[in-house]
Design a protein around this motif. Structure first.
Motif, short mmCIF file in Angstrom:
data_model
loop_
_atom_site.label_atom_id
_atom_site.label_comp_id
_atom_site.label_asym_id
_atom_site.label_seq_id
_atom_site.Cartn_x
_atom_site.Cartn_y
_atom_site.Cartn_z
N MET A 24 0.82 -1.20 0.00
CA MET A 24 0.00 0.00 0.00
C MET A 24 0.86 1.26 0.00
N THR A 25 2.01 1.21 0.68
CA THR A 25 2.93 2.35 0.65
C THR A 25 3.45 2.56 -0.77
N LYS A 26 3.78 1.47 -1.43
CA LYS A 26 4.24 1.56 -2.82
C LYS A 26 3.14 2.14 -3.71
N LEU A 27 1.89 1.71 -3.48
CA LEU A 27 0.76 2.23 -4.25
C LEU A 27 0.58 3.72 -3.99
N LYS A 28 0.67 4.13 -2.72
CA LYS A 28 0.53 5.56 -2.38
C LYS A 28 1.59 6.38 -3.10
N ASP A 29 2.83 5.89 -3.09
CA ASP A 29 3.91 6.63 -3.76
C ASP A 29 3.66 6.74 -5.26
N ALA A 30 3.13 5.64 -5.85
CA ALA A 30 2.85 5.67 -7.29
C ALA A 30 1.75 6.67 -7.61
N ILE A 31 0.71 6.73 -6.75
CA ILE A 31 -0.37 7.68 -6.96
C ILE A 31 0.13 9.11 -6.79
N SER A 32 0.95 9.33 -5.77
CA SER A 32 1.50 10.68 -5.55
C SER A 32 2.29 11.15 -6.76
N GLY A 87 -1.43 21.15 -4.51
CA GLY A 87 -1.82 22.52 -4.27
C GLY A 87 -3.12 22.91 -4.92
N LYS A 88 -3.82 21.96 -5.53
CA LYS A 88 -5.09 22.26 -6.20
C LYS A 88 -6.25 21.53 -5.52
N GLY A 89 -6.10 21.31 -4.22
CA GLY A 89 -7.18 20.64 -3.47
C GLY A 89 -7.06 19.14 -3.49
N LEU A 90 -5.87 18.59 -3.75
CA LEU A 90 -5.68 17.13 -3.79
C LEU A 90 -4.64 16.72 -2.76
N THR A 91 -4.96 15.70 -1.98
CA THR A 91 -4.01 15.14 -1.02
C THR A 91 -4.03 13.62 -1.12
N VAL A 92 -2.88 13.02 -0.83
CA VAL A 92 -2.77 11.55 -0.82
C VAL A 92 -2.09 11.17 0.49
N GLU A 93 -2.72 10.28 1.26
CA GLU A 93 -2.11 9.84 2.51
C GLU A 93 -2.48 8.39 2.79
N GLN A 94 -1.69 7.80 3.69
CA GLN A 94 -1.89 6.39 4.06
C GLN A 94 -2.21 6.33 5.55
N ARG A 95 -3.35 5.66 5.88
CA ARG A 95 -3.75 5.49 7.27
C ARG A 95 -4.36 4.11 7.46
N ASP A 96 -3.98 3.48 8.56
CA ASP A 96 -4.61 2.21 8.96
C ASP A 96 -4.60 1.18 7.83
N GLY A 97 -3.51 1.11 7.09
CA GLY A 97 -3.40 0.12 6.03
C GLY A 97 -4.14 0.46 4.76
N LYS A 98 -4.72 1.67 4.67
CA LYS A 98 -5.45 2.09 3.47
C LYS A 98 -4.81 3.35 2.90
N VAL A 99 -5.10 3.62 1.62
CA VAL A 99 -4.65 4.85 0.98
C VAL A 99 -5.87 5.72 0.71
N TYR A 100 -5.78 6.99 1.11
CA TYR A 100 -6.88 7.94 0.95
C TYR A 100 -6.46 9.04 -0.02
N ILE A 101 -7.22 9.20 -1.11
CA ILE A 101 -7.00 10.30 -2.04
C ILE A 101 -8.18 11.25 -1.89
N SER A 102 -7.93 12.46 -1.43
CA SER A 102 -8.99 13.44 -1.22
C SER A 102 -8.86 14.53 -2.28
N MET A 103 -9.98 14.80 -2.98
CA MET A 103 -10.01 15.83 -4.02
C MET A 103 -11.14 16.80 -3.71
N GLU A 104 -10.77 18.04 -3.42
CA GLU A 104 -11.79 19.05 -3.13
C GLU A 104 -12.59 19.36 -4.39
N ASN A 105 -13.81 19.85 -4.17
CA ASN A 105 -14.70 20.12 -5.30
C ASN A 105 -14.15 21.16 -6.28
N LYS A 106 -13.29 22.05 -5.78
CA LYS A 106 -12.75 23.07 -6.68
C LYS A 106 -11.92 22.46 -7.80
#
Length: 319
Positions: free
Chosen positions: A161-169, A177-196
């Motif tokens: 999952m860490t490898k997957l997170k790095d690939a997504i990043s 800087g455009k409302g997108l973040t990628v992070e890893q928590r509790d064995g999962k990868v979270y990609i957050s994209m703001e509506n903007k």
């Protein structure tokens, strides 16, 4: 075994036209025996997998049982030592009383016999507890080994999952800087994209820049078929009134999640069985809705990537 079967089958095909009927029949018999042996080995393997089924919950119970039994053994040992000391004292008393009274001697002898019987019973109980402790220790060691295998497997999943997170990043670096973040928590990868980045206000149509971000994310997901993909739509707490066909924020968030799924499905390498769309409305905020900045953070799409844990589930059932 499969290679052996394939070799014999090939031999049968290549030689059936140029060997005697007896040799051909012998080869056929061997091939049938090997197929039967292969099926048996396959059945044995399935039985072994099923036999591993009861273990992590039992492991904790076994540990508790082991500790309880150890405490009981220690108490028995203490009782045994106290009883033996009492017997020794009575034996000393017996020697002193022997000169004074036959009645006292008889009473002391009776107590001695009682204490000896108690000692024998406690010795037997100690022996049984020691045998039980040894058995529990062996079972505990076996289950501990399975737990170690489970920890290794989980660590491997986390590394993947860490490898997957790095690939997504790396794939989405253009959108930092455009409302997108990628992070890893509790064995999962979270990609957050703001509506903007994705939507106009009150709309569920994805803009060109948002489509590009989702497509680039899809290229990475297509290379990871063993990942479950959950797309969640979120809103702020301002009631939605833009379209009478929608029933408020919840419907809007679900529409937006489904719009992201539709873009991902354009990539045919992504298995649609791995995709799930969900609307969360305003009920899972990440910031306070008391400010414009907080509301902007809450209006978002979250893509949650979870490793498929079939192998880990099997091992958990086996512990």
């Amino acid at each position: 075994m499969f290679k052996k079967l394939s070799l014999i089958a090939l031999t049968l095909i290549l030689t059936s036209s140029c060997v005697s009927k007896k040799i051909y029949e012998d080869l056929e018999d061997k091939y049938a025996e090997l197929k039967k042996e292969n099926r048996k080995l396959s059945d044995d393997y399935q039985n072994l997998q099923a036999a591993l089924n009861s273990a992590e919950i039992d492991l904790e119970n076994l540990q508790n049982d082991y500790e309880t039994t150890l405490a009981q053994r220690n108490k028995l040992q203490t009782d045994y030592d106290a009883t033996k000391a009492n017997l020794d004292n009575l034996n000393a008393s017996y020697t002193a009383l022997e000169k004074n009274s036959s009645a006292a001697i008889a009473e002391n002898s009776k107590k001695n016999r009682e204490l000896l019987a108690q000692l024998e019973a406690k010795e037997q109980a100690l022996s049984a507890e020691n045998a039980r402790l040894e058995k529990l220790k062996q079972e505990l060691e076996a289950r501990s080994q399975r737990v170690a295998e489970l920890e290794t497997m989980i660590a491997s999943k986390d590394a993947a999952m860490t490898k997957l997170k790095d690939a997504i990043s790396r794939a989405l670096t253009d959108f930092e800087g455009k409302g997108l973040t990628v992070e890893q928590r509790d064995g999962k990868v979270y990609i957050s994209m703001e509506n903007k980045l994705l939507f106009q206000s009150g709309s569920w149509a994805v803009g060109s820049q948002g489509k590009q971000a989702v497509k680039q994310l899809g290229e990475v997901l297509a290379e990871n078929p063993d990942i479950a993909i959950l797309i969640e739509g979120h809103t702020d707490n301002v009631p939605y009134k833009g379209n009478t066909q929608l029933n408020g924020n919840w419907d809007l968030s679900a529409k937006r999640a489904t719009a992201i799924v539709s873009i991902l499905r354009e990539n045919e390498a992504i298995n649609p069985e791995n995709l799930t769309a969900a609307g969360r409305g305003e009920f899972a905020p990440v910031a306070s809705n008391d400010s414009a900045e907080g509301k902007a953070q809450n209006r978002r799409i979250e893509v949650i990537l979870t490793p498929k844990l079939d192998e880990i589930s099997k091992l958990l059932n086996d512990i």
